[in-house]
Motif scaffolding. Structure first.
Motif, mmCIF file in Angstrom:
data_model
loop_
_atom_site.group_PDB
_atom_site.id
_atom_site.type_symbol
_atom_site.label_atom_id
_atom_site.label_comp_id
_atom_site.label_asym_id
_atom_site.label_seq_id
_atom_site.Cartn_x
_atom_site.Cartn_y
_atom_site.Cartn_z
ATOM 1 N N LYS A 36 0.869 -1.179 0.000
ATOM 2 C CA LYS A 36 0.000 0.000 0.000
ATOM 3 C C LYS A 36 0.906 1.229 0.000
ATOM 4 O O LYS A 36 1.385 1.651 1.042
ATOM 5 N N GLU A 40 -3.438 2.915 -4.511
ATOM 6 C CA GLU A 40 -4.176 1.706 -4.144
ATOM 7 C C GLU A 40 -3.207 0.567 -3.824
ATOM 8 O O GLU A 40 -2.110 0.505 -4.365
ATOM 9 N N VAL A 80 -10.261 -3.047 -4.928
ATOM 10 C CA VAL A 80 -8.866 -3.427 -4.680
ATOM 11 C C VAL A 80 -8.796 -4.907 -4.308
ATOM 12 O O VAL A 80 -7.964 -5.649 -4.825
#
Length: 89
Positions: free
Chosen positions: A28, A33, A77
């Motif tokens: 991250k 993202e 995600v």
């Protein structure tokens, strides 16, 4: 002769300790993202998960990245991580 120590990491889904090389790293970056880091060298906060379908499913079901990275991770995600994982298999 010095024995090289094998770096171990804990899976965020099943909490098993395994050698780092056998695990997938999810990264991250600060303003981006989360994604699967296949090189293991991408900049950002990393979390490790077993290279198994069960752990990937658990990751999505329990939304484990939200806890790990202490922020809201969008459902897309998780979907992309799952797709990347199964595409790689």
């Amino acid at each position: 002769m010095k024995v090289k120590k094998i770096p171990m990491r804990m899976c965020i889904a099943c909490h098993e300790m395994k050698p780092k090389k056998e695990m997938l790293r999810i990264v991250k970056p600060k303003e981006a993202e989360a994604f699967i880091d296949l090189t293991g060298k991408a900049a950002g906060r990393g979390a490790y998960i077993c290279d198994s379908a069960d752990c990937i499913k658990k990751l999505k079901k329990a939304r484990l990245l939200n806890k790990t990275f202490s922020c809201e991770i969008p459902a897309e995600v998780y979907d992309r991580i799952e797709e990347d994982f199964f595409a790689k298999k």
